[in-house]
Design a protein around this motif. Sequence first.
Motif, PDB file in Angstrom:
ATOM      1  N   GLY A 131      53.087 131.194  60.884  1.00 54.72           N
ATOM      2  CA  GLY A 131      51.676 131.365  61.188  1.00 54.72           C
ATOM      3  C   GLY A 131      51.396 132.722  61.823  1.00 54.72           C
ATOM      4  O   GLY A 131      52.205 133.231  62.611  1.00 54.72           O
ATOM      5  N   LYS A 132      50.258 133.284  61.498  1.00 55.60           N
ATOM      6  CA  LYS A 132      49.846 134.555  62.106  1.00 55.60           C
ATOM      7  C   LYS A 132      49.188 134.254  63.452  1.00 55.60           C
ATOM      8  O   LYS A 132      48.256 133.454  63.526  1.00 55.60           O
ATOM      9  N   PRO A 133      49.638 134.915  64.527  1.00 50.76           N
ATOM     10  CA  PRO A 133      49.197 134.542  65.868  1.00 50.76           C
ATOM     11  C   PRO A 133      47.796 135.021  66.251  1.00 50.76           C
ATOM     12  O   PRO A 133      47.194 134.488  67.179  1.00 50.76           O
ATOM     13  N   GLY A 134      47.266 136.016  65.563  1.00 57.62           N
ATOM     14  CA  GLY A 134      46.002 136.609  65.996  1.00 57.62           C
ATOM     15  C   GLY A 134      44.815 135.680  65.964  1.00 57.62           C
ATOM     16  O   GLY A 134      44.110 135.510  66.965  1.00 57.62           O
ATOM     17  N   GLY A 135      44.542 135.045  64.819  1.00 58.96           N
ATOM     18  CA  GLY A 135      43.308 134.291  64.657  1.00 58.96           C
ATOM     19  C   GLY A 135      43.282 132.955  65.366  1.00 58.96           C
ATOM     20  O   GLY A 135      42.484 132.718  66.275  1.00 58.96           O
ATOM     21  N   LEU A 136      44.152 132.050  64.945  1.00 59.87           N
ATOM     22  CA  LEU A 136      44.147 130.686  65.468  1.00 59.87           C
ATOM     23  C   LEU A 136      44.273 130.654  66.989  1.00 59.87           C
ATOM     24  O   LEU A 136      43.450 130.050  67.690  1.00 59.87           O
ATOM     25  N   ALA A 137      45.307 131.283  67.511  1.00 60.01           N
ATOM     26  CA  ALA A 137      45.586 131.197  68.942  1.00 60.01           C
ATOM     27  C   ALA A 137      44.479 131.838  69.772  1.00 60.01           C
ATOM     28  O   ALA A 137      44.060 131.293  70.801  1.00 60.01           O
ATOM     29  N   ARG A 138      43.978 132.969  69.349  1.00 63.28           N
ATOM     30  CA  ARG A 138      42.939 133.654  70.123  1.00 63.28           C
ATOM     31  C   ARG A 138      41.649 132.845  70.148  1.00 63.28           C
ATOM     32  O   ARG A 138      40.980 132.750  71.183  1.00 63.28           O
ATOM     33  N   VAL A 139      41.294 132.248  69.017  1.00 66.54           N
ATOM     34  CA  VAL A 139      40.089 131.417  68.976  1.00 66.54           C
ATOM     35  C   VAL A 139      40.269 130.188  69.865  1.00 66.54           C
ATOM     36  O   VAL A 139      39.361 129.806  70.617  1.00 66.54           O
ATOM     37  N   ALA A 140      41.438 129.568  69.797  1.00 66.26           N
ATOM     38  CA  ALA A 140      41.695 128.368  70.595  1.00 66.26           C
ATOM     39  C   ALA A 140      41.641 128.673  72.091  1.00 66.26           C
ATOM     40  O   ALA A 140      41.032 127.921  72.872  1.00 66.26           O
ATOM     41  N   LEU A 141      42.258 129.771  72.508  1.00 64.36           N
ATOM     42  CA  LEU A 141      42.303 130.089  73.933  1.00 64.36           C
ATOM     43  C   LEU A 141      40.968 130.607  74.447  1.00 64.36           C
ATOM     44  O   LEU A 141      40.610 130.392  75.608  1.00 64.36           O
ATOM     45  N   ALA A 142      40.219 131.293  73.579  1.00 62.06           N
ATOM     46  CA  ALA A 142      38.924 131.821  73.998  1.00 62.06           C
ATOM     47  C   ALA A 142      37.887 130.723  74.177  1.00 62.06           C
ATOM     48  O   ALA A 142      36.959 130.845  74.983  1.00 62.06           O
ATOM     49  N   THR A 143      38.023 129.630  73.434  1.00 64.86           N
ATOM     50  CA  THR A 143      37.019 128.561  73.457  1.00 64.86           C
ATOM     51  C   THR A 143      37.471 127.309  74.190  1.00 64.86           C
ATOM     52  O   THR A 143      36.647 126.513  74.624  1.00 64.86           O
ATOM     53  N   GLY A 144      38.782 127.120  74.299  1.00 66.59           N
ATOM     54  CA  GLY A 144      39.295 125.896  74.897  1.00 66.59           C
ATOM     55  C   GLY A 144      39.195 124.698  73.976  1.00 66.59           C
ATOM     56  O   GLY A 144      39.439 123.559  74.392  1.00 66.59           O
ATOM     57  N   ALA A 145      38.835 124.928  72.717  1.00 67.99           N
ATOM     58  CA  ALA A 145      38.689 123.829  71.760  1.00 67.99           C
ATOM     59  C   ALA A 145      40.058 123.247  71.409  1.00 67.99           C
ATOM     60  O   ALA A 145      41.037 123.982  71.273  1.00 67.99           O
ATOM     61  N   PRO A 146      40.151 121.925  71.244  1.00 66.92           N
ATOM     62  CA  PRO A 146      41.417 121.320  70.833  1.00 66.92           C
ATOM     63  C   PRO A 146      41.760 121.719  69.400  1.00 66.92           C
ATOM     64  O   PRO A 146      40.871 121.980  68.591  1.00 66.92           O
TER      65      PRO A 146
END
Length: 274
Positions: A131-146
């Motif tokens: 998996g590419k770390p940029g998109g998924l992880a940054r969106v998840a951590l920025a929003t706190g969404a599960p």
Amino acid sequence: MLYGTMKISVGAGLKLTFRPWVEGREHVPAEGPAILASNHLSFCDSFFLPAVLDRKVTFIAKAEYFTTPGIKGKLTAAFFKGVGQLPVDRSGGRGAGEAAIRSGIEVLERGELFGIYPEGTRSPDGRLYRGKPGGLARVALATGAPVLPVAMIDTEKIQPPGKMMPKLMRPGIRIGAPLDFSRYQGMEGDRFILRSVTDEVMYAIMKLSGQEYVDIYATAAKRRLADEAKERAEAEKAERAEKKAWERAEHDREEQDRLERERREDKDGETRAG
């Protein structure tokens, strides 16, 4: 309004025609933001997943789907907008990635479902790639969404790359329990945290899908496969040229032998006549 219309027409048609089976639908929250992180086997993944859920799912799509001129282009753009696709220009390198991240954050801030493929592109051979770390992880951590890991099953068999007519068969969708990364809140600037979050999601997807995991990016695998295909094509071309040269040399030898026989026959005829 348009999404609802497309949901009824396209979604109902897909469910009626292909009868996809679903496991774990109860993990999708009835309301509020959530990220659906899925493996990516086929172009049709972005249609099957929303078709089996009651809530709207927004994915990111290539901007070309929305900007193609002509009647066909307008119809294509209307279709992708209708099924909840967001246009993102992915030709601009890092800037394109930032645009995709902003789009995902906006969807989640509206309390909606955001769909993303951590591999970044379709699997070239049915295996699960890094998996590419940029998109998924940054969106998840920025929003706190599960983050809900999702496994698409057998969709690559329905419509393999390059095939226009789909094969009628039942695909499957497994949705895992939500993953909570609130412990990393505010750490989206740490590349090691981004890598850890992404790897945890990919492991969950692997457990759901049963795919073989390959620890390289799918884009790199595609380049390697393309290079191997090019090498095979060049080798086959060289083999054909060698075979043609051999056949030409063989033809020249046969022609020389024929001329030599004719010369001897003519000489023998002259000898007998004398």
